[in-house]
Design a protein around this motif. Structure first.
Motif, short mmCIF file in Angstrom:
data_model
loop_
_atom_site.label_atom_id
_atom_site.label_comp_id
_atom_site.label_asym_id
_atom_site.label_seq_id
_atom_site.Cartn_x
_atom_site.Cartn_y
_atom_site.Cartn_z
N ALA A 329 0.83 -1.44 0.04
CA ALA A 329 0.04 0.15 0.24
C ALA A 329 0.64 1.45 -0.39
O ALA A 329 0.83 2.64 -0.56
CB ALA A 329 -1.05 -0.20 0.61
N SER A 332 2.92 1.69 -3.28
CA SER A 332 1.53 2.07 -4.50
C SER A 332 1.57 3.54 -3.95
O SER A 332 1.44 3.91 -5.47
CB SER A 332 0.35 1.00 -4.52
OG SER A 332 0.83 -0.29 -4.89
N LEU A 333 0.99 3.32 -3.07
CA LEU A 333 0.34 4.96 -3.34
C LEU A 333 1.22 6.26 -3.17
O LEU A 333 1.68 7.09 -4.03
CB LEU A 333 -0.43 5.36 -1.69
CG LEU A 333 -1.52 4.54 -1.90
CD1 LEU A 333 -1.92 4.79 0.06
CD2 LEU A 333 -2.61 5.25 -2.43
N ILE A 336 1.63 6.16 -6.99
CA ILE A 336 0.48 7.08 -7.71
C ILE A 336 0.58 8.66 -7.36
O ILE A 336 0.17 9.26 -8.02
CB ILE A 336 -1.05 6.27 -6.89
CG1 ILE A 336 -1.08 4.87 -7.74
CG2 ILE A 336 -1.82 6.96 -7.48
CD1 ILE A 336 -1.96 3.97 -6.77
N PHE A 391 -2.02 -3.07 -7.19
CA PHE A 391 -2.89 -1.86 -6.77
C PHE A 391 -3.13 -0.71 -7.27
O PHE A 391 -3.53 0.00 -7.57
CB PHE A 391 -1.87 -1.96 -5.39
CG PHE A 391 -2.34 -0.69 -4.03
CD1 PHE A 391 -2.73 -1.52 -3.44
CD2 PHE A 391 -2.49 0.89 -4.77
CE1 PHE A 391 -3.08 -0.82 -2.08
CE2 PHE A 391 -3.15 1.02 -3.87
CZ PHE A 391 -3.95 0.93 -2.65
N ILE A 392 -1.61 -0.41 -8.37
CA ILE A 392 -1.73 0.94 -8.95
C ILE A 392 -2.58 0.65 -10.83
O ILE A 392 -3.30 1.66 -10.37
CB ILE A 392 0.34 0.81 -9.44
CG1 ILE A 392 0.29 1.07 -8.76
CG2 ILE A 392 0.28 2.03 -10.71
CD1 ILE A 392 2.52 1.08 -8.92
N ILE A 394 -5.06 -1.44 -10.59
CA ILE A 394 -6.40 -0.88 -10.18
C ILE A 394 -7.52 0.93 -9.72
O ILE A 394 -7.56 1.98 -10.12
CB ILE A 394 -7.25 -1.56 -8.80
CG1 ILE A 394 -7.38 -3.02 -9.44
CG2 ILE A 394 -8.08 -1.09 -7.92
CD1 ILE A 394 -7.18 -4.15 -8.75
N GLY A 395 -5.88 1.66 -8.74
CA GLY A 395 -5.58 2.55 -8.62
C GLY A 395 -6.10 3.69 -9.28
O GLY A 395 -6.86 4.76 -9.25
N THR A 396 -4.98 3.93 -10.16
CA THR A 396 -5.47 4.61 -11.41
C THR A 396 -6.68 4.74 -12.55
O THR A 396 -6.65 5.33 -12.49
CB THR A 396 -3.56 4.28 -12.59
OG1 THR A 396 -4.16 3.09 -12.91
CG2 THR A 396 -2.52 5.03 -11.62
N SER A 397 -6.91 3.73 -12.26
CA SER A 397 -7.97 2.96 -13.77
C SER A 397 -9.10 3.74 -12.36
O SER A 397 -9.92 4.53 -12.87
CB SER A 397 -8.59 1.89 -13.35
OG SER A 397 -7.38 0.65 -14.17
N LEU A 398 -9.07 3.91 -11.14
CA LEU A 398 -10.53 4.49 -10.15
C LEU A 398 -10.18 6.14 -10.68
O LEU A 398 -11.65 6.34 -10.35
CB LEU A 398 -10.45 3.58 -8.52
CG LEU A 398 -10.53 2.53 -8.62
CD1 LEU A 398 -10.26 2.17 -7.22
CD2 LEU A 398 -12.25 2.40 -8.99
N VAL A 399 -8.81 6.59 -10.52
CA VAL A 399 -9.03 7.59 -10.31
C VAL A 399 -9.38 8.32 -11.53
O VAL A 399 -10.18 9.53 -11.94
CB VAL A 399 -7.37 8.19 -9.97
CG1 VAL A 399 -7.18 9.37 -9.88
CG2 VAL A 399 -6.87 8.06 -8.70
#
Length: 444
Positions: A329, A332-333, A336, A391-392, A394-399
């Motif tokens: 986490a 990844s954060l 991002i 994580f990256i 999914i995270g960038t896609s959600l953003v």
């Protein structure tokens, strides 16, 4: 593993394609990337396979082939969309510069983060791991930006396509550097010689790119001139087979094969630009245009199918357990956050204040996964957890999803406001003869 009924496999494959089609429709309505839905579908199928005792199937060879074919189809699809018109040269150049600077800076920062937090990661392997994490996903971006205005849509098509190509070139360049410099990196006595050797390798690599472009142009001209005279109805898949053959051959010859696909796509999409003077006399424009139009359809359809199975199989192969790691986490954060800070600075410099929603359209996807699996075994770092990759992505896609939804709602609100505002009017009457005379000659 027990024998699987081929009809069962056929039913399952058909259902996956049908679901993918509806995911695409749902994606347009909700702005949630269909890629995320496909990955979730793969995760669900993983649980089902585990329940049936079939969870030990090795999907990697299939995933690798699908990734390569999908990459080729996606780049070809993007190239067929690009129109090289004189008034777009500045936009194309700006997109190329933004993609290049964004890729290098994102890779540099991500490499520092990985080197600091991941045990066993040195500078070379950190750059190799960071490169896939810094490449924009045209597989996600291109289908997602159709609702944006034309200028922003074109920017994202150009930028993501250039990011794909430049990112792949950087990855394989770094890999070749690590293979060539394994013995010299540890010795301080030959540091100057090693730096000189690196400069020579960079120049050789740039020379190989130039050679690839020249070869790609020659091959593209020949393909168009030959295929325009083929009367058979099966020539489109023959053409795709030729492109796949050239791509694989280029890889074997250590060329930047993706340039071959890009150059061919650009040439056939802009035939009037490339076929001039004497070359124009050799071109049967009507026949070649039919090839372009049919190839465009086939490419879109093929890319859709390949992309569907790639992300579903990726969902089957990922481990969700790694996502609960605190280290995953944090790393990844941080990566991002660096992606969007660097992107903000670059867009602010080159585009200005109107950088929404472009700022947040920076998802990672197919090429990130493909290059991650292409890291040679000798450079695998056990301390790197694959959860960082997921994580990256999914995270960038959600953003991106949230940014697209906000932009869509903002545009919708503006249109509703315009529609609700009454249009003023004034009753008009014809002027009298006396008023007309006074208007023409006020002294009378």
């Amino acid at each position: 593993m027990e024998h699987v009924d081929p009809y069962t496999l056929l039913i399952e494959a058909s259902l996956i394609i049908i679901l993918s089609f509806f995911f695409g429709i749902l994606s347009k309505k909700t702005n949630i990337p269909s890629v995320l839905m496909l990955i979730v579908l793969g995760i669900v199928l993983k649980f089902a396979l585990d329940a049936m005792g079939m969870g030990n199937i090795n999907f990697f060879p299939v995933l690798e082939i699908l990734g390569i074919v999908g990459l080729i189809m996606i780049v070809l699809e993007a190239a067929l969309e690009l129109k090289l018109e004189r008034d777009k040269y500045l936009d194309i150049g700006k997109s190329l510069l933004i993609a290049l600077i964004g890729l290098v800076l994102s890779t540099w920062v991500a490499a520092m983060i990985l080197e600091y937090f991941v045990e066993g990661m040195d500078t070379g392997t950190a750059w190799l791991y960071a490169t896939p994490l810094s490449i924009l996903s045209s597989a996600i971006i291109i289908p997602s930006v159709t609702g944006l205005k034309a200028s922003k849509k074109e920017f994202h098509i150009y930028e993501s396509t250039f990011s794909d190509i430049l990112g792949i070139m950087l990855f394989y360049f770094l890999e070749s550097q690590m293979h060539g410099g394994e013995d010299g990196l540890g010795g301080q006595g030959i540091e100057v010689a090693h730096q000189s050797s690196q400069l020579v390798e960079v120049l050789l690599y740039l020379g190989m790119i130039l050679v690839t472009i020249v070869v790609s142009l020659i091959a593209s001209y020949l393909i168009v001139l030959i295929f325009q005279n083929i009367k058979s109805h099966v020539k489109l898949f023959l053409l795709i087979a030729v492109l796949l053959f050239l791509y694989a051959l280029g890889k074997k010859a250590h060329l930047s094969s993706l340039i071959i696909i890009l150059v061919f796509g650009l040439l056939i999409a802009n035939m009037k630009l490339f076929f001039r003077g004497r070359l124009k006399q050799l071109l049967n424009y009507k026949q070649a245009l039919h090839i372009y139009e049919d190839l465009h359809v086939v490419t879109i359809e093929t890319a859709f199918v390949v992309r569907t199975f790639f992300f579903v199989i990726f969902g089957i192969t990922i481990s969700l357990a790694s996502l609960v790691s605190i280290n995953v986490a944090i790393v990844s954060l941080l990566i991002i956050l660096s992606i969007y800070l660097i992107r903000f600075a670059i867009l602010r410099i080159f585009i200005g204040k109107d950088i929404l929603p472009q700022l947040f359209i920076a998802p990672r996807g197919l090429i990130t996964i493909l290059l991650f699996y292409a890291i040679p075994e000798e450079f695998i770092v056990p301390g790197f957890e694959p959860g960082i990759l997921l994580f990256i992505i999914i995270g960038t896609s959600l953003v991106m999803t949230l940014a697209m939804i906000r932009d869509k709602n903002k545009t919708g609100a503006a249109l509703r406001k315009v529609g609700e505002t009454p249009v003023g009017y004034e009753r008009w009457r014809a002027p009298t003869l006396a008023e007309t005379i006074v208007e023409k000659d006020p002294e009378h």
